[in-house]
Write a protein that holds these residues in place. Structure first.
Motif, PDB file in Angstrom:
ATOM      1  N   ALA A 162       0.806  -1.221   0.000  1.00  0.00           N
ATOM      2  CA  ALA A 162       0.000   0.000   0.000  1.00  0.00           C
ATOM      3  C   ALA A 162       0.839   1.271   0.000  1.00  0.00           C
ATOM      4  O   ALA A 162       0.392   2.318  -0.484  1.00  0.00           O
ATOM      5  CB  ALA A 162      -0.932   0.003   1.208  1.00  0.00           C
ATOM      6  N   LYS A 163       2.045   1.207   0.523  1.00  0.00           N
ATOM      7  CA  LYS A 163       2.869   2.408   0.643  1.00  0.00           C
ATOM      8  C   LYS A 163       3.507   2.789  -0.689  1.00  0.00           C
ATOM      9  O   LYS A 163       3.678   1.955  -1.582  1.00  0.00           O
ATOM     10  CB  LYS A 163       3.963   2.202   1.694  1.00  0.00           C
ATOM     11  CG  LYS A 163       3.454   2.271   3.126  1.00  0.00           C
ATOM     12  CD  LYS A 163       4.609   2.290   4.126  1.00  0.00           C
ATOM     13  CE  LYS A 163       4.113   2.589   5.529  1.00  0.00           C
ATOM     14  NZ  LYS A 163       5.228   2.712   6.502  1.00  0.00           N
ATOM     15  N   THR A 164       3.904   4.036  -0.797  1.00  0.00           N
ATOM     16  CA  THR A 164       4.668   4.487  -1.954  1.00  0.00           C
ATOM     17  C   THR A 164       6.142   4.149  -1.749  1.00  0.00           C
ATOM     18  O   THR A 164       6.603   3.950  -0.620  1.00  0.00           O
ATOM     19  CB  THR A 164       4.550   6.000  -2.141  1.00  0.00           C
ATOM     20  OG1 THR A 164       5.153   6.661  -1.019  1.00  0.00           O
ATOM     21  CG2 THR A 164       3.092   6.431  -2.258  1.00  0.00           C
ATOM     22  N   ALA A 165       6.884   4.122  -2.850  1.00  0.00           N
ATOM     23  CA  ALA A 165       8.323   3.896  -2.748  1.00  0.00           C
ATOM     24  C   ALA A 165       8.981   5.010  -1.943  1.00  0.00           C
ATOM     25  O   ALA A 165       9.931   4.772  -1.192  1.00  0.00           O
ATOM     26  CB  ALA A 165       8.936   3.800  -4.141  1.00  0.00           C
ATOM     27  N   GLU A 212      -3.402   4.207   9.508  1.00  0.00           N
ATOM     28  CA  GLU A 212      -2.628   5.445   9.369  1.00  0.00           C
ATOM     29  C   GLU A 212      -1.976   5.568   7.999  1.00  0.00           C
ATOM     30  O   GLU A 212      -1.197   6.495   7.759  1.00  0.00           O
ATOM     31  CB  GLU A 212      -1.548   5.488  10.460  1.00  0.00           C
ATOM     32  CG  GLU A 212      -2.129   5.486  11.875  1.00  0.00           C
ATOM     33  CD  GLU A 212      -1.085   5.183  12.935  1.00  0.00           C
ATOM     34  OE1 GLU A 212       0.092   4.987  12.569  1.00  0.00           O
ATOM     35  OE2 GLU A 212      -1.446   5.152  14.122  1.00  0.00           O
ATOM     36  N   LEU A 213      -2.279   4.646   7.078  1.00  0.00           N
ATOM     37  CA  LEU A 213      -1.678   4.697   5.748  1.00  0.00           C
ATOM     38  C   LEU A 213      -2.089   5.973   5.026  1.00  0.00           C
ATOM     39  O   LEU A 213      -3.270   6.287   4.915  1.00  0.00           O
ATOM     40  CB  LEU A 213      -2.103   3.477   4.933  1.00  0.00           C
ATOM     41  CG  LEU A 213      -1.508   2.128   5.356  1.00  0.00           C
ATOM     42  CD1 LEU A 213      -2.221   0.992   4.644  1.00  0.00           C
ATOM     43  CD2 LEU A 213      -0.008   2.092   5.065  1.00  0.00           C
ATOM     44  N   ALA A 214      -1.092   6.693   4.524  1.00  0.00           N
ATOM     45  CA  ALA A 214      -1.377   7.939   3.816  1.00  0.00           C
ATOM     46  C   ALA A 214      -1.761   7.700   2.370  1.00  0.00           C
ATOM     47  O   ALA A 214      -2.404   8.547   1.735  1.00  0.00           O
ATOM     48  CB  ALA A 214      -0.159   8.863   3.875  1.00  0.00           C
ATOM     49  N   ASN A 215      -1.407   6.517   1.830  1.00  0.00           N
ATOM     50  CA  ASN A 215      -1.582   6.263   0.404  1.00  0.00           C
ATOM     51  C   ASN A 215      -2.738   5.325   0.100  1.00  0.00           C
ATOM     52  O   ASN A 215      -2.967   5.006  -1.064  1.00  0.00           O
ATOM     53  CB  ASN A 215      -0.281   5.674  -0.179  1.00  0.00           C
ATOM     54  CG  ASN A 215      -0.240   5.676  -1.687  1.00  0.00           C
ATOM     55  OD1 ASN A 215      -0.440   6.715  -2.312  1.00  0.00           O
ATOM     56  ND2 ASN A 215       0.011   4.517  -2.281  1.00  0.00           N
ATOM     57  N   ALA A 216      -3.468   4.885   1.129  1.00  0.00           N
ATOM     58  CA  ALA A 216      -4.527   3.898   0.879  1.00  0.00           C
ATOM     59  C   ALA A 216      -5.706   4.099   1.823  1.00  0.00           C
ATOM     60  O   ALA A 216      -5.512   4.320   3.028  1.00  0.00           O
ATOM     61  CB  ALA A 216      -3.980   2.479   1.028  1.00  0.00           C
ATOM     62  N   ASP A 217      -6.900   4.010   1.268  1.00  0.00           N
ATOM     63  CA  ASP A 217      -8.108   3.928   2.087  1.00  0.00           C
ATOM     64  C   ASP A 217      -8.241   2.502   2.616  1.00  0.00           C
ATOM     65  O   ASP A 217      -8.066   1.544   1.864  1.00  0.00           O
ATOM     66  CB  ASP A 217      -9.351   4.261   1.260  1.00  0.00           C
ATOM     67  CG  ASP A 217      -9.441   5.731   0.909  1.00  0.00           C
ATOM     68  OD1 ASP A 217      -9.165   6.566   1.788  1.00  0.00           O
ATOM     69  OD2 ASP A 217      -9.772   6.048  -0.254  1.00  0.00           O
ATOM     70  N   VAL A 218      -8.558   2.360   3.885  1.00  0.00           N
ATOM     71  CA  VAL A 218      -8.755   1.043   4.486  1.00  0.00           C
ATOM     72  C   VAL A 218     -10.251   0.857   4.725  1.00  0.00           C
ATOM     73  O   VAL A 218     -10.894   1.677   5.390  1.00  0.00           O
ATOM     74  CB  VAL A 218      -7.975   0.902   5.795  1.00  0.00           C
ATOM     75  CG1 VAL A 218      -8.185  -0.492   6.385  1.00  0.00           C
ATOM     76  CG2 VAL A 218      -6.488   1.160   5.549  1.00  0.00           C
ATOM     77  N   CYS A 219     -10.802  -0.225   4.169  1.00  0.00           N
ATOM     78  CA  CYS A 219     -12.247  -0.425   4.189  1.00  0.00           C
ATOM     79  C   CYS A 219     -12.600  -1.789   4.781  1.00  0.00           C
ATOM     80  O   CYS A 219     -11.922  -2.784   4.522  1.00  0.00           O
ATOM     81  CB  CYS A 219     -12.804  -0.344   2.768  1.00  0.00           C
ATOM     82  SG  CYS A 219     -12.382   1.201   1.912  1.00  0.00           S
ATOM     83  N   VAL A 220     -13.657  -1.814   5.567  1.00  0.00           N
ATOM     84  CA  VAL A 220     -14.220  -3.050   6.119  1.00  0.00           C
ATOM     85  C   VAL A 220     -15.720  -3.023   5.865  1.00  0.00           C
ATOM     86  O   VAL A 220     -16.373  -1.986   6.077  1.00  0.00           O
ATOM     87  CB  VAL A 220     -13.940  -3.168   7.631  1.00  0.00           C
ATOM     88  CG1 VAL A 220     -14.623  -4.405   8.209  1.00  0.00           C
ATOM     89  CG2 VAL A 220     -12.439  -3.209   7.902  1.00  0.00           C
ATOM     90  N   ARG A 221     -16.283  -4.133   5.424  1.00  0.00           N
ATOM     91  CA  ARG A 221     -17.718  -4.195   5.178  1.00  0.00           C
ATOM     92  C   ARG A 221     -18.455  -4.342   6.504  1.00  0.00           C
ATOM     93  O   ARG A 221     -18.126  -5.223   7.316  1.00  0.00           O
ATOM     94  CB  ARG A 221     -18.047  -5.365   4.254  1.00  0.00           C
ATOM     95  CG  ARG A 221     -17.354  -5.242   2.907  1.00  0.00           C
ATOM     96  CD  ARG A 221     -17.864  -6.245   1.901  1.00  0.00           C
ATOM     97  NE  ARG A 221     -17.134  -6.108   0.647  1.00  0.00           N
ATOM     98  CZ  ARG A 221     -17.484  -6.692  -0.490  1.00  0.00           C
ATOM     99  NH1 ARG A 221     -18.566  -7.477  -0.520  1.00  0.00           N
ATOM    100  NH2 ARG A 221     -16.774  -6.520  -1.577  1.00  0.00           N
ATOM    101  N   PRO A 222     -19.457  -3.512   6.757  1.00  0.00           N
ATOM    102  CA  PRO A 222     -20.157  -3.560   8.046  1.00  0.00           C
ATOM    103  C   PRO A 222     -20.684  -4.941   8.408  1.00  0.00           C
ATOM    104  O   PRO A 222     -20.592  -5.362   9.565  1.00  0.00           O
ATOM    105  CB  PRO A 222     -21.300  -2.549   7.857  1.00  0.00           C
ATOM    106  CG  PRO A 222     -20.764  -1.579   6.845  1.00  0.00           C
ATOM    107  CD  PRO A 222     -19.936  -2.400   5.903  1.00  0.00           C
ATOM    108  N   ASP A 223     -21.222  -5.678   7.406  1.00  0.00           N
ATOM    109  CA  ASP A 223     -21.782  -6.995   7.718  1.00  0.00           C
ATOM    110  C   ASP A 223     -20.700  -7.998   8.097  1.00  0.00           C
ATOM    111  O   ASP A 223     -20.968  -8.951   8.840  1.00  0.00           O
ATOM    112  CB  ASP A 223     -22.603  -7.522   6.539  1.00  0.00           C
ATOM    113  CG  ASP A 223     -21.781  -7.686   5.272  1.00  0.00           C
ATOM    114  OD1 ASP A 223     -20.928  -6.819   5.007  1.00  0.00           O
ATOM    115  OD2 ASP A 223     -21.975  -8.678   4.553  1.00  0.00           O
TER     116      ASP A 223
END
Length: 433
Positions: A162-165, A212-223
């Motif tokens: 997920a991080k940039t170089a 805390e990733l600056a380069n990626a949205d972190v998503c979890v499905r509620p169900d």
């Protein structure tokens, strides 16, 4: 009389064993730490993610053990090809095997051997600069990747993806690897677990880092974040709270997206010439607490699958091994006469790095009790034996020369404190300029 002991493997288990021998032995002791690579520290060097500098600082503690006058480092010596168990027992009073767990467990599903289906250990070894893995091994030319597993290794892998170089520039990632990470086409990362959030194996600190990733949205499905009532340990409660918090927030449009998925098990890796997708089945717990399929399927359009479902040890030439437990059978560290084992090879891949310290202490207590008052056959005869076979070990001083070369490389590239050298030849050149 002086007790002479060989330790096979220079990771935390091996070096903690050397330390325990020096501290616990009532008689003089000389310990040779024998390692097939030119470099010590095992998983601390080649398994800890490069951006986890606080954990990598454990190497400073291990360094002090290798600098004890009773301890020698002999790198570049392989059990099986350079020396045998019989050779070692002929020149040492005891041998302790500490080679850890070096390979990933397999999923056991169709398509697992397709190009693009990779053991997470191979990927970790790649970005950690392990000499067994060619820096050209991975080309991140797919837009979607699946990481199977919800433990700390999986968290490390998805964080690096997920991080940039640029975010990794100050770390010790080999420069060739950093360039490939900079060319990555990955946009979506799926981390997949067979069970629910309450069963995940990651620790709270590592999990929070993903948020805390600056380069990626972190998503979890509620169900998938729903957890039925239960008296969970504090660590698990913390994980659940973090994951449910992520389920409540909306993506903000960062360049990459990490989907943390639960209650899904891989049933097939799809593709003809290489990985083209991952078929998953929705799961639930049976009344007996086992994971069972529900018959509901979905397919992720991924071009790479990284398997992170646990480590396992591999047999050593001439050493007993259980194919059932994937460990060396032992009693409190004793394998057979004058042969012992410590670390993951002894107990399986459980615990954290520090767990190896108490484990090593137990093995050393067994060893010293067995050898108490016995005759000594050991010597420094390993030097003559290796010389006769044309094997010249890497000394600790030569390892320090490799470290110095890595620090110089970092300065020349305007990167961090060090940049790992790639490949055995480069290390050997640096060790013996």
């Amino acid at each position: 009389m002086t007790l002479h002991v060989a330790i096979i493997g220079s990771g935390p288990a091996g070096i903690y064993t050397a330390e325990a021998l020096v501290k616990q032995s009532a008689e003089p002791v000389e310990v040779d730490v024998i390692e097939r690579l030119p470099t010590p520290y095992g998983l601390v060097r080649y398994g800890v993610a490069p951006d986890h500098t606080s954990i990598k600082s454990i190497a400073n503690y291990l360094r002090r053990v290798l600098e004890l006058p009773q301890v020698r480092f002999l790198g570049g010596v392989t059990l099986g090809s350079d020396v045998s168990v019989e050779d070692l027992l002929g020149v040492y009073d005891a041998v302790v095997y500490c080679t850890g767990a070096m390979v990933d467990r397999k999923l056991g599903i169709p398509g697992e051997d397709l190009p693009g289906s990779v053991a997470a250990t191979d990927f970790v070894n790649w970005y950690c600069g392990h000499p067994d893995v060619d820096p050209a091994r991975f080309t991140l030319d797919t837009s979607e990747v699946a990481v199977i597993g919800v433990g700390n290794v999986a968290v490390d892998v998805v964080r690096v993806l997920a991080k940039t170089a640029e975010e990794l520039r100050a770390t010790d990632v080999p420069h060739e690897v950093l360039q490939r990470l900079g060319e990555s086409e990955v946009k979506a990362i799926h981390m997949v677990g067979r069970r629910g959030p309450e069963h995940a194996k990651f620790t709270l600190k590592e999990l929070r880092e993903l948020g805390e990733l600056a380069n990626a949205d972190v998503c979890v499905r509620p169900d998938e974040a729903v957890v039925l009532g239960g008296d969970f340990p504090r660590q698990v409660q913390g994980n659940i709270k973090v994951l449910q918090g992520w389920a409540d927030r909306e993506p903000v449009g960062r360049p990459r997206r990490l989907d943390v998925r639960f209650w899904l098990r891989p049933v097939e890796i799809l593709g003809t010439e290489r990985v083209e997708g991952l078929k998953l089945e929705r799961t639930r717990l049976s009344e007996e607490g086992r994971v069972v399929g529900t018959g509901e399927f979905e397919t992720l359009p991924v071009g790479m699958v990284l398997r992170s479902v646990g480590y396992q040890s591999v047999p050593l030439p001439g050493v007993p091994f259980s194919d059932r437990t994937m460990t060396v059978p032992n009693e409190a560290g004793r394998v057979r006469d004058r042969e012992y084992v410590a670390g993951w090879l002894k107990r399986g891949p459980t615990g954290v790095i520090g767990t190896n310290k108490s484990d090593a202490a137990e093995t050393v207590r067994t060893l010293l009790a067995d050898l108490d008052g016995g005759a000594r056959v050991g010597s420094r005869g390993i030097d003559t034996l290796l010389a006769r076979r044309g094997v010249r070990p890497i000394t600790y001083e030569e390892w320090l020369a490799i470290e110095a070369a890595e620090a110089e490389l970092a300065r020349s590239l305007n990167r961090g404190e060090r940049v790992k050298l790639v490949g055995l030849e480069a290390m050997l050149r640096a060790s013996r300029p």
